[in-house]
Design a protein around this motif. Structure first.
Motif, mmCIF file in Angstrom:
data_model
loop_
_atom_site.group_PDB
_atom_site.id
_atom_site.type_symbol
_atom_site.label_atom_id
_atom_site.label_comp_id
_atom_site.label_asym_id
_atom_site.label_seq_id
_atom_site.Cartn_x
_atom_site.Cartn_y
_atom_site.Cartn_z
ATOM 1 N N GLN A 149 2.407 -16.115 -0.269
ATOM 2 C CA GLN A 149 3.216 -14.912 -0.391
ATOM 3 C C GLN A 149 4.422 -14.948 0.519
ATOM 4 O O GLN A 149 5.240 -14.059 0.480
ATOM 5 C CB GLN A 149 2.364 -13.688 -0.061
ATOM 6 C CG GLN A 149 1.484 -13.333 -1.233
ATOM 7 C CD GLN A 149 0.223 -12.651 -0.790
ATOM 8 O OE1 GLN A 149 -0.019 -12.480 0.394
ATOM 9 N NE2 GLN A 149 -0.590 -12.266 -1.736
ATOM 10 N N ARG A 150 4.501 -15.933 1.351
ATOM 11 C CA ARG A 150 5.566 -15.880 2.324
ATOM 12 C C ARG A 150 6.537 -17.052 2.216
ATOM 13 O O ARG A 150 6.828 -17.718 3.174
ATOM 14 C CB ARG A 150 4.958 -15.750 3.717
ATOM 15 C CG ARG A 150 4.378 -14.369 3.939
ATOM 16 C CD ARG A 150 3.508 -14.266 5.141
ATOM 17 N NE ARG A 150 2.291 -15.028 4.978
ATOM 18 C CZ ARG A 150 1.222 -14.609 4.322
ATOM 19 N NH1 ARG A 150 1.203 -13.432 3.765
ATOM 20 N NH2 ARG A 150 0.167 -15.363 4.211
ATOM 21 N N PHE A 182 8.087 -14.141 7.112
ATOM 22 C CA PHE A 182 7.706 -12.850 6.561
ATOM 23 C C PHE A 182 8.455 -12.658 5.245
ATOM 24 O O PHE A 182 9.567 -13.157 5.060
ATOM 25 C CB PHE A 182 8.085 -11.717 7.515
ATOM 26 C CG PHE A 182 7.335 -11.738 8.827
ATOM 27 C CD1 PHE A 182 5.963 -11.866 8.856
ATOM 28 C CD2 PHE A 182 8.016 -11.599 10.038
ATOM 29 C CE1 PHE A 182 5.264 -11.871 10.057
ATOM 30 C CE2 PHE A 182 7.328 -11.607 11.244
ATOM 31 C CZ PHE A 182 5.949 -11.741 11.254
ATOM 32 N N CYS A 183 7.854 -11.906 4.339
ATOM 33 C CA CYS A 183 8.470 -11.613 3.040
ATOM 34 C C CYS A 183 9.780 -10.827 3.229
ATOM 35 O O CYS A 183 10.007 -10.234 4.277
ATOM 36 C CB CYS A 183 7.545 -10.737 2.201
ATOM 37 S SG CYS A 183 5.925 -11.425 1.912
ATOM 38 N N CYS A 206 9.697 -7.149 4.737
ATOM 39 C CA CYS A 206 8.416 -6.999 5.448
ATOM 40 C C CYS A 206 8.614 -6.119 6.682
ATOM 41 O O CYS A 206 9.520 -6.346 7.479
ATOM 42 C CB CYS A 206 7.891 -8.360 5.883
ATOM 43 S SG CYS A 206 6.419 -8.233 6.911
ATOM 44 N N PRO A 207 7.739 -5.140 6.884
ATOM 45 C CA PRO A 207 7.863 -4.291 8.071
ATOM 46 C C PRO A 207 7.691 -5.057 9.389
ATOM 47 O O PRO A 207 8.232 -4.653 10.413
ATOM 48 C CB PRO A 207 6.762 -3.249 7.901
ATOM 49 C CG PRO A 207 5.905 -3.697 6.767
ATOM 50 C CD PRO A 207 6.700 -4.664 5.958
ATOM 51 N N HIS A 208 6.943 -6.189 9.340
ATOM 52 C CA HIS A 208 6.730 -6.934 10.585
ATOM 53 C C HIS A 208 8.045 -7.483 11.148
ATOM 54 O O HIS A 208 8.229 -7.551 12.352
ATOM 55 C CB HIS A 208 5.759 -8.106 10.371
ATOM 56 C CG HIS A 208 4.373 -7.683 10.001
ATOM 57 N ND1 HIS A 208 3.816 -6.514 10.463
ATOM 58 C CD2 HIS A 208 3.439 -8.268 9.219
ATOM 59 C CE1 HIS A 208 2.586 -6.402 9.981
ATOM 60 N NE2 HIS A 208 2.331 -7.451 9.206
ATOM 61 N N CYS A 261 -0.833 -11.443 8.971
ATOM 62 C CA CYS A 261 0.484 -11.982 8.596
ATOM 63 C C CYS A 261 1.357 -12.114 9.841
ATOM 64 O O CYS A 261 2.152 -13.035 9.975
ATOM 65 C CB CYS A 261 1.185 -11.042 7.617
ATOM 66 S SG CYS A 261 0.547 -11.115 5.939
ATOM 67 N N ASN A 273 0.397 -1.724 8.258
ATOM 68 C CA ASN A 273 1.032 -1.862 6.943
ATOM 69 C C ASN A 273 0.077 -1.399 5.846
ATOM 70 O O ASN A 273 0.267 -1.675 4.672
ATOM 71 C CB ASN A 273 1.525 -3.292 6.700
ATOM 72 C CG ASN A 273 0.395 -4.301 6.696
ATOM 73 O OD1 ASN A 273 -0.765 -3.953 6.892
ATOM 74 N ND2 ASN A 273 0.725 -5.549 6.467
ATOM 75 N N ALA A 289 -3.115 -7.464 4.328
ATOM 76 C CA ALA A 289 -2.116 -8.123 3.487
ATOM 77 C C ALA A 289 -2.364 -9.612 3.323
ATOM 78 O O ALA A 289 -2.245 -10.167 2.250
ATOM 79 C CB ALA A 289 -0.730 -7.896 4.055
ATOM 80 N N CYS A 335 3.262 -2.512 3.586
ATOM 81 C CA CYS A 335 3.487 -3.931 3.283
ATOM 82 C C CYS A 335 4.429 -4.041 2.088
ATOM 83 O O CYS A 335 4.262 -3.346 1.085
ATOM 84 C CB CYS A 335 2.145 -4.588 2.963
ATOM 85 S SG CYS A 335 2.266 -6.180 2.144
ATOM 86 N N ALA A 336 5.398 -4.939 2.195
ATOM 87 C CA ALA A 336 6.418 -5.061 1.147
ATOM 88 C C ALA A 336 5.811 -5.429 -0.200
ATOM 89 O O ALA A 336 6.310 -5.026 -1.250
ATOM 90 C CB ALA A 336 7.450 -6.111 1.555
ATOM 91 N N LEU A 337 4.738 -6.188 -0.169
ATOM 92 C CA LEU A 337 4.143 -6.615 -1.442
ATOM 93 C C LEU A 337 3.381 -5.472 -2.097
ATOM 94 O O LEU A 337 3.362 -5.334 -3.311
ATOM 95 C CB LEU A 337 3.220 -7.812 -1.225
ATOM 96 C CG LEU A 337 3.907 -9.091 -0.773
ATOM 97 C CD1 LEU A 337 2.903 -10.207 -0.623
ATOM 98 C CD2 LEU A 337 4.997 -9.497 -1.744
#
Ligand code: SF4
Ligand code: SF4
Lengths: 203, 635
Positions: free
Chosen positions: A46-47, B379-380, B383-385, B411, B486, B490, B558-560
């Motif tokens: 996913q990343r 991170f995506c 992504c909040p992280h 994550c 999140n 995730a 979480c963005a996803l």
């Protein structure tokens, strides 16, 4: 697929949906009486990492989940630099490839730490590493349908259209209904059809 | 409709190894299934949770692996069949209970599935769980194929009921996360009614009674497994080389033998019952070859056990040369690959696989070096992280005392890398960030001046951080615990946890709210949105100036998860007039440092642009750009 075992690699970047694509392809082949093994590189999918599914098809035996070096017969790539990565490890002078031309830039490229290979040179390198290659604008097709994730089904359609996989629209419809949901049959078969149509023009 | 609940015996499907394991449990008639999610084990309980309602079984995502094992053990103690699944790290958490449960035994069936992750593909370590079988005197089975995985689990339940003890099934990533043909068996019609026989307590003590008893039970298991069909041999009667392999390695070995054309010279024995050893089977084959090669992941477990057996029986056996991890013929870390196995077997037998032409090899090498840019983990997009660690970085810079961020599992473990701006400085086990921060927060008495921050995700918080937090509170330690909420697990696929209002089966469940939990301990706790990045950074800075334990919840979905449930937040674009790229002096903060995949550095014009297909519209980069060149429309 005269060769046994027949080794397929579906490759792309996390989030491009190649795991689902290879699963559907495998499901159809099981239905057709093959022993299919699919190995996936997972975890970081996913990343933004490279994601690869090894699909191994045989009438005779259940094979291991990874393809030995230089042993891919068919490479379906959702991203061109991933095609180069896979062909570099698993390609051989007999490999056939179907490559989506739209790049997905790694964070290292975004940050300027690395350069993304120049398009023409990249495609040339890919061409050198296979017997035959089809370049397909699968993401463009998928975006026209409203969802980039469908690019993987477009590519499977293209592979079927090129006569590389014994998969028909009906087969795919059944697999989607069994393994995903009947609600998703329509959209996936449409993507498959669009893919089938793409190939002859790209030859 | 799920494939694993289909009652169509004889039908063949393509199942993931973990689904095959779940199906095996259903065919064995389980009533209870519990786990804490962790790759590569998560899909076992995940797929069972989806059929729980339909089949009337109880499935839960437990708070951690030890509790999961306890929940399953309660079912098994009451005569039911129960399954518990965990990744290798989870075995450590569960082991405290496991090494007592083995002594008391159980009365129903209890199968513990341990999924190991050779090479640590999605883990912080690659420990080999098989050592627990020997430590706990419990049987352990290892599947080599998907269909075997299903059948092995079903048979593990029969064995568990017969010896009244736990049976361990050990899988690895290449089985659990791979897919293959599985032929369905039948599903049982009824399950037993639970009853705990109070006339027969289940206690680990007295050890003088219980320890000899498990040795007895292990012997009984060895007898039952002596002719197991999971131990197979393929090859000539007198092979020049005998391969002893377990799990995925045996598939690689079989293929290497046929690729190298060695079918008539090399024998392959696949061992499915790794512990206790199938002694008669092994002794028979040890008599037939003078070279034995061990192929297994990760530690030399089978290798050492077989050597032990050989040492005991050496008087009656011919001389054997053992080849494996100890002799240096097989790598002693990481997962095995077909390429490695082909090389090892080829070298030992003087055989080689055909090579590609040399100009092809040169081009292939070049493709890897120059045409396949590395894809670092990140991170995506949205992504909040990324926002949270940006805020932490900013606050620590402002604070200027070289504060230390203790990392944790999720994550956000990636925070020790570029995508988290190298902020996290430790990474170990679930909850250990908070534990170490609380310890570090006591070093002020020796003159330590660096402030301590622990980061921890919501799921990790429930799993293992609570004892560490209470410890820090009780000892008035100086640290700030930042909870990165999140609202999902995730990393492993968004399983619900106690902070969510639903359980694994989709039923409404009481929600344990993070900040309430912290405040109930008397800890000052604030809640902020990391996407309001300036405020988040200032809050962290201010909290760093205080003493004692403090908590900050940084909450953002979480963005996803967000992508599944809602539309893109808002259009974001770059104003090419304002973005002056390299000339601006910002050092291209957005792309070089902040590095959201939604942003692209457009080399041709020397400006940043937004990738529409990837950007989630979180708007954070707009606040990061010092020139205000990134424009977010109001959401
Ligand atoms: S999965 Fe969610 S939490 Fe993990 S990196 Fe992506 S957006 Fe962030
Ligand atoms: S708005 Fe900026 S930070 Fe947010 S996802 Fe889009 S590009 Fe990334």
């Amino acid at each position: 697929m005269e060769k046994d075992p027949y080794n397929i690699i579906v490759t792309g970047v996390g989030g491009q949906g190649n795991v689902v694509g290879s699963q559907l392809m495998g499901a159809v082949l099981v239905e057709l009486g093959y022993k299919v093994t699919i190995g996936e590189t997972y975890g970081a999918t996913q990343r933004g990492g490279s994601v690869m599914s090894h699909v191994r098809v045989s009438k005779a035996q259940q094979l291991g989940p990874l393809i030995p070096p230089r042993s891919a017969d068919l490479v379906i790539a959702l991203e061109p630099s991933e095609a180069a990565r896979v062909l570099g490890q698993f390609g051989n002078p007999g490999t056939v490839a179907l490559v989506n031309t739209r790049p997905v830039y790694p964070v290292d490229v975004i940050s300027g730490d690395r350069a993304y290979p120049e398009a023409d040179l990249l495609l040339e390198k890919i061409r050198f590493l296979c017997k035959q290659v089809y370049f397909v604008e699968a993401t463009k097709e998928a975006l026209e349908m409203g969802n980039p994730i469908l690019a993987n089904i477009v590519l499977i359609g293209a592979a079927a259209g090129a006569g590389l996989l014994p998969i028909s629209e009906d087969h795919l419809a059944r697999a989607v209904a069994d393994y995903m949901s009947p609600n998703l049959v329509e959209i996936n078969t449409t993507a498959f059809r669009r893919g089938m149509r793409l190939v002859p023009n790209e030859r | 409709m799920s494939l694993i609940s289909k009652n169509e015996p004889g039908r063949e499907f393509l199942l993931m190894g973990n689904e095959a394991i779940a199906r095996g449990a259903l065919e064995a008639g389980i009533s209870v299934a519990a786990a804490y999610p962790g790759n590569p084990s998560s899909e076992i309980i995940e797929s069972l949770s989806k059929v729980a309602e339909e089949l009337g079984i109880y499935v839960e995502w437990s708070i951690n692996e030890k509790v999961a094992l306890e929940v399953a053990a309660a079912g098994a103690a009451s005569g039911l069949n129960a399954i518990v699944a965990m990744k290798q790290n989870g075995m450590n958490v569960a082991s405290d209970f496991l090494l007592n449960l083995n002594l008391s035994g159980i009365r129903g069936g209890l199968v513990l599935v341990a999924c190991d992750d050779p090479s640590g593909i999605s883990s912080t370590n690659e420990q080999d769980s098989r050592v627990f079988a020997k430590l706990a005197d419990l049987p352990l089975l290892e599947p080599a194929t998907f269909h075997d995985a299903k059948d092995m689990v079903r048979e593990a339940f029969a064995l568990s009921r017969a010896i009244e003890n736990v049976v361990i099934v050990r899988s690895v990533t290449r089985i659990s996360h791979a897919r293959g043909n599985v032929v369905l068996g039948s599903l049982p019609e009824k399950r037993p009614a639970p009853h705990f026989d109070t006339s027969r307590p289940l206690a680990a003590m007295p050890v003088s009674v219980t320890h000899p008893r498990i040795h007895q039970r292990l012997k009984q298991a060895a007898e039952m497994l002596a002719d197991s069909r999971f131990n197979t041999y393929k090859g000539p009667e007198k092979p020049e080389l005998l391969i002893l392999a377990c799990g995925a390695a045996s598939l690689f070995a079989g293929e290497a033998v046929s690729l190298l054309g060695l079918e008539t010279r090399v024998g392959l024995a696949t061992i499915g019952t790794t512990w206790p050893l199938p002694e008669a089977f092994l002794l028979k084959h040890l008599r037939s070859a003078d070279r034995v090669l061990f192929l297994e992941e990760v530690d030399p477990v089978l290798e050492n056990n077989v050597k032990e057996l050989y040492a005991d029986r050496n008087m009656e056996l011919p001389r054997v040369r053992f080849l494996g991890k100890r002799s240096g013929d097989v790598p002693d870390t990481g997962e095995l690959t077909p390429g490695t196995v082909i090389r090892i077997v080829g070298e030992l037998m003087g055989a080689t696989a055909p090579d590609a032409p040399s100009d092809f090899e040169t081009a292939a090498k070049e493709a890897l070096e120059s045409f396949a840019p590395a894809r670092s983990l990140a991170f995506c997009a949205g992504c909040p992280h990324r926002a949270s660690f940006w805020a932490i970085k900013k606050a620590l810079a402002l604070d200027g005392r070289d504060g230390v961020v203790f990392g944790d599992i999720g994550c956000y473990s990636l925070a020790y890398m570029a995508t988290g701006f190298y902020q996290a400085k430790t990474l170990h086990a679930m909850g250990s960030g908070a534990g170490m921060a609380a310890g570090f927060g006591k070093l002020g008495r020796f003159g330590a001046t660096q402030p301590a921050i622990a980061v921890c995700g919501d799921s990790t918080k429930y799993h293992a951080t609570i004892p560490a937090l209470i410890n820090g509170v009780h000892h008035s330690s100086d640290f700030l615990l930042i909870l990165l909420d999140n609202s999902a697990t995730a990393m492993t696929g968004f399983q619900p946890h106690p902070g969510r209002p639903v359980d694994a089966m989709g039923h409404e469940a009481p929600q344990i709210v993070l900040e309430d939990l912290c405040r109930s301990l008397g800890v000052k706790t604030l809640v902020k949105d990391p996407f309001i990045i300036e405020e988040a950074a200032m809050t962290i800075y201010e909290l760093l100036q205080e003493k004692g334990p403090r908590c900050l919840v940084l909450r953002q979905e979480c963005a996803l998860v967000r992508a599944k449930t809602g539309p893109k937040r808002r259009p974001v674009s770059v104003d090419p007039e304002k973005c002056i790229g390299e000339d601006c002096g910002c050092n291209r903060l957005c792309t070089r440092v902040f590095r959201c995949p939604g942003l692209n550095w457009d080399v041709s014009v020397g400006k940043t642009k937004i990738d529409e297909a990837i950007c989630t519209g979180c708007g954070v980069c707009a606040d990061v750009c010092p020139r205000g060149a990134i424009v977010k429309e109001t959401a």
